[in-house]
Design a protein around this motif. Structure first.
Motif, PDB file in Angstrom:
ATOM      1  N   PHE A 266      -0.814   5.931  61.040  1.00  0.00           N
ATOM      2  CA  PHE A 266      -1.010   7.055  60.118  1.00  0.00           C
ATOM      3  C   PHE A 266      -1.138   8.376  60.879  1.00  0.00           C
ATOM      4  O   PHE A 266      -0.531   9.384  60.497  1.00  0.00           O
ATOM      5  N   PHE A 267      -1.930   8.397  61.952  1.00  0.00           N
ATOM      6  CA  PHE A 267      -2.197   9.655  62.649  1.00  0.00           C
ATOM      7  C   PHE A 267      -1.125  10.015  63.673  1.00  0.00           C
ATOM      8  O   PHE A 267      -1.057  11.182  64.100  1.00  0.00           O
ATOM      9  N   LEU A 268      -0.303   9.064  64.104  1.00  0.00           N
ATOM     10  CA  LEU A 268       0.706   9.363  65.121  1.00  0.00           C
ATOM     11  C   LEU A 268       1.681  10.459  64.684  1.00  0.00           C
ATOM     12  O   LEU A 268       1.937  11.403  65.453  1.00  0.00           O
ATOM     13  N   ARG A 275       1.250  18.845  67.843  1.00  0.00           N
ATOM     14  CA  ARG A 275       1.697  19.189  69.192  1.00  0.00           C
ATOM     15  C   ARG A 275       2.958  20.031  69.177  1.00  0.00           C
ATOM     16  O   ARG A 275       3.196  20.821  70.096  1.00  0.00           O
ATOM     17  N   SER A 276       3.785  19.884  68.152  1.00  0.00           N
ATOM     18  CA  SER A 276       5.017  20.672  68.071  1.00  0.00           C
ATOM     19  C   SER A 276       4.741  22.132  67.724  1.00  0.00           C
ATOM     20  O   SER A 276       5.554  23.009  68.037  1.00  0.00           O
ATOM     21  N   GLY A 277       3.619  22.417  67.062  1.00  0.00           N
ATOM     22  CA  GLY A 277       3.270  23.790  66.732  1.00  0.00           C
ATOM     23  C   GLY A 277       4.070  24.404  65.596  1.00  0.00           C
ATOM     24  O   GLY A 277       4.020  25.618  65.394  1.00  0.00           O
ATOM     25  N   THR A 278       4.792  23.610  64.825  1.00  0.00           N
ATOM     26  CA  THR A 278       5.591  24.127  63.721  1.00  0.00           C
ATOM     27  C   THR A 278       4.768  24.183  62.444  1.00  0.00           C
ATOM     28  O   THR A 278       3.675  23.644  62.353  1.00  0.00           O
ATOM     29  N   ARG A 279       5.332  24.832  61.420  1.00  0.00           N
ATOM     30  CA  ARG A 279       4.664  24.962  60.132  1.00  0.00           C
ATOM     31  C   ARG A 279       5.004  23.769  59.250  1.00  0.00           C
ATOM     32  O   ARG A 279       5.961  23.026  59.490  1.00  0.00           O
ATOM     33  N   LEU A 280       4.226  23.622  58.180  1.00  0.00           N
ATOM     34  CA  LEU A 280       4.490  22.554  57.222  1.00  0.00           C
ATOM     35  C   LEU A 280       5.822  22.796  56.523  1.00  0.00           C
ATOM     36  O   LEU A 280       6.185  23.943  56.253  1.00  0.00           O
ATOM     37  N   VAL A 294       0.147  19.133  51.611  1.00  0.00           N
ATOM     38  CA  VAL A 294      -0.582  18.262  52.543  1.00  0.00           C
ATOM     39  C   VAL A 294      -0.933  16.939  51.875  1.00  0.00           C
ATOM     40  O   VAL A 294      -0.831  15.867  52.490  1.00  0.00           O
ATOM     41  N   VAL A 295      -1.334  16.973  50.597  1.00  0.00           N
ATOM     42  CA  VAL A 295      -1.686  15.738  49.882  1.00  0.00           C
ATOM     43  C   VAL A 295      -0.463  14.826  49.769  1.00  0.00           C
ATOM     44  O   VAL A 295      -0.543  13.607  50.004  1.00  0.00           O
ATOM     45  N   VAL A 296       0.695  15.403  49.413  1.00  0.00           N
ATOM     46  CA  VAL A 296       1.920  14.600  49.296  1.00  0.00           C
ATOM     47  C   VAL A 296       2.308  14.017  50.652  1.00  0.00           C
ATOM     48  O   VAL A 296       2.686  12.840  50.756  1.00  0.00           O
ATOM     49  N   LEU A 297       2.216  14.808  51.709  1.00  0.00           N
ATOM     50  CA  LEU A 297       2.564  14.313  53.040  1.00  0.00           C
ATOM     51  C   LEU A 297       1.592  13.232  53.503  1.00  0.00           C
ATOM     52  O   LEU A 297       2.006  12.263  54.158  1.00  0.00           O
ATOM     53  N   CYS A 298       0.314  13.374  53.168  1.00  0.00           N
ATOM     54  CA  CYS A 298      -0.660  12.332  53.531  1.00  0.00           C
ATOM     55  C   CYS A 298      -0.364  11.031  52.780  1.00  0.00           C
ATOM     56  O   CYS A 298      -0.446   9.936  53.368  1.00  0.00           O
ATOM     57  N   VAL A 315      12.531   3.683  59.710  1.00  0.00           N
ATOM     58  CA  VAL A 315      12.612   5.120  59.974  1.00  0.00           C
ATOM     59  C   VAL A 315      11.362   5.545  60.739  1.00  0.00           C
ATOM     60  O   VAL A 315      10.343   4.849  60.721  1.00  0.00           O
ATOM     61  N   GLN A 316      11.453   6.694  61.393  1.00  0.00           N
ATOM     62  CA  GLN A 316      10.306   7.268  62.080  1.00  0.00           C
ATOM     63  C   GLN A 316      10.022   8.642  61.467  1.00  0.00           C
ATOM     64  O   GLN A 316      10.936   9.468  61.350  1.00  0.00           O
ATOM     65  N   LEU A 317       8.776   8.852  61.087  1.00  0.00           N
ATOM     66  CA  LEU A 317       8.406  10.129  60.486  1.00  0.00           C
ATOM     67  C   LEU A 317       8.458  11.240  61.527  1.00  0.00           C
ATOM     68  O   LEU A 317       8.082  11.055  62.687  1.00  0.00           O
ATOM     69  N   LYS A 318       8.923  12.404  61.079  1.00  0.00           N
ATOM     70  CA  LYS A 318       8.940  13.609  61.894  1.00  0.00           C
ATOM     71  C   LYS A 318       8.592  14.768  60.979  1.00  0.00           C
ATOM     72  O   LYS A 318       9.462  15.394  60.372  1.00  0.00           O
ATOM     73  N   LEU A 319       7.298  15.040  60.829  1.00  0.00           N
ATOM     74  CA  LEU A 319       6.826  16.032  59.872  1.00  0.00           C
ATOM     75  C   LEU A 319       7.275  17.438  60.211  1.00  0.00           C
ATOM     76  O   LEU A 319       7.262  18.315  59.341  1.00  0.00           O
ATOM     77  N   ALA A 320       7.681  17.685  61.455  1.00  0.00           N
ATOM     78  CA  ALA A 320       8.169  19.003  61.825  1.00  0.00           C
ATOM     79  C   ALA A 320       9.582  19.258  61.318  1.00  0.00           C
ATOM     80  O   ALA A 320      10.029  20.406  61.285  1.00  0.00           O
TER      81      ALA A 320
END
Length: 434
Positions: A266-268, A275-280, A294-298, A315-320
């Motif tokens: 979950f936290f990875l 660490r990437s420093g990008t915006r949501l 943030v709620v939807v992404l969580c 798949v691998q999540l990449k929130l950036a």
């Protein structure tokens, strides 16, 4: 120019697309209703026997994913901004998939005769005898509406499988081992849950391929479909069996082990995002605030962690990234995941074997240990078989499974010349998995 087989690629033509029978929608609805009905019958038996704890857990693993399914269908169809009181009422009654399925069947059986010939023209590429053939299709209103229903039910199948069916299957198997008895109602519910979670994992594979290769028209062959079913059913069933066996002996240790598995995954993605420093990403929903995003992404990350708890998420999540996933084929992460899972399963089942109780006195426990480990290894074998020979876009891989194994062997023989596999990246993909 002639192709490898002596033929030329067909010319691209704009053909009208025809609506296909929504079999996936029908199957997902049948699983949703079947699991709910079987759980209701089982809850009645728990009520008669005054097993209130098992009754409460069974009801929880039915209602919790059902609520999430209703919210998902409402979110995908954007019903909150439309005046549809009957649809919303059905969702409040937890009957949303049924009314959605009926709506999809109405769209398929009675398309509008007075509608425009098409809404838009889609362009896809298709792999044909070594060529990439450009294809154009006219997409009509009915086809577009059915596509929306299919996308919603695919997400519903994944949520139902990994937030409902998998915990339910684990719970009922645990109860069966403790009671040394499997009534018919519980056996039916466990069977439906196993089919549901296997279908959910199959949908994960299909969604991953469609997202990563959005520019291509992807179609699974029957042999590839069968290979994925064998891979996923063996992987999930052995994983569930190992966790249940371990929990019957180490009741207080299974909870921290499960939470550790869940929290790490979950936290990875969030650590990588910070660490990437990008915006949501701002393309989740236009009307959402930052808190809503943030709620939807969580919630999406929780689903991702729940999937990886029992099987590879594909798949691998990449929130950036604006599409929220990493579109490269990362063989290294795939290898690390299955090696770690195999080591974990082996350690858990060996600990169970040495500390087992008298509950298993009528079972040949050494044979059961070997069967569980061989079953998981067989699931890995079918996974390798799929990626090496049956993947619909395997021609686009820069490196395949054989190259990865050859690279590992080369590293062992010549340690001074490491070989790095570069994951393929398909530019221009704009398909979102949410």
């Amino acid at each position: 120019m002639d192709g490898p087989s002596g033929g030329c690629p067909p010319a691209a033509t704009a053909a009208p697309s025809r609506a296909k029978l929504p079999l996936g929608i029908l199957f997902s609805t049948a699983l949703f209703c079947g699991e709910g009905a079987a759980a209701a019958v089982l809850c009645l038996s728990y009520g008669h026997s005054d097993d209130r704890f098992w009754l409460a857990l069974t009801v929880f693993f039915v209602l919790c994913p059902s609520v999430l399914v209703q919210l998902t269908l409402i979110f995908v169809h954007r019903d909150l901004s439309r005046d549809r009181p009957l649809i919303l009422l059905m969702h409040l009654l937890q009957l949303g998939p049924i009314i959605r399925c009926m709506e999809a069947l109405v769209v398929y059986c009675w398309p509008g005769r007075d509608e425009e010939p098409y809404v838009t023209i889609t362009r896809k590429r298709r792999l044909w005898k070594g060529y990439e053939v450009e294809m154009e299709q006219e997409v009509g209103h009915s086809v577009r509406r059915l596509a929306t229903h299919r996308n919603a039910f695919k997400r519903m199948a994944v949520i139902q499988a990994f937030l409902g069916s998998t915990p339910q299957l684990t719970l009922q198997l645990y109860i069966s081992i403790l009671e040394k008895y499997i009534p018919i109602a519980r056996a039916v519910l466990m069977g439906i849950c196993l089919v549901s979670v296997t279908y959910g994992a199959l949908v994960c594979n299909i969604l991953a391929i469609q997202v990563k290769y959005d520019d291509y028209k992807v179609q699974l062959r029957p042999l590839a479909f069968l290979c994925i079913v064998l891979w996923r059913s063996l992987e999930i069933s052995t994983r569930v069996a190992v966790l249940v066996l371990f929990s019957t002996v180490f009741k207080h240790w299974i909870i921290p082990i499960a939470l550790a598995n869940l929290m790490v995954v979950f936290f990875l993605p969030w650590v990588q995002f910070w660490r990437s420093g990008t915006r949501l990403p701002d393309n989740i929903e236009k009307n959402f605030s930052r808190v809503g995003t943030v709620v939807v992404l969580c919630a999406f990350t929780l689903l991702y962690a729940s999937i990886n708890m029992f099987c590879w998420s594909a798949v691998q999540l990449k929130l950036a990234d604006r599409d929220l996933i990493d579109k490269s084929q990362n063989w290294g992460l795939l290898a690390v995941y299955y090696v770690a899972r195999l080591v974990e399963n082996t350690a858990l089942v060996i600990l169970w074997y040495f500390f087992k109780t008298d509950v298993y006195e009528n079972i040949c426990t050494p044979l059961l240990v070997v069967q569980l480990l061989l079953g998981y290894c067989l699931g890995i074998y079918f996974m390798l078989l799929f990626f090496q020979y049956l993947h619909p876009c395997r021609q686009l891989f820069r490196h395949n499974v054989a190259d990865l194994l050859h690279c590992v062997c080369c590293r062992q023989q010549v340690p001074g010349t490491p070989v790095r596999l570069q994951a393929p990246h398909e530019p221009g993909v704009r398909h979102s998995i949410v």
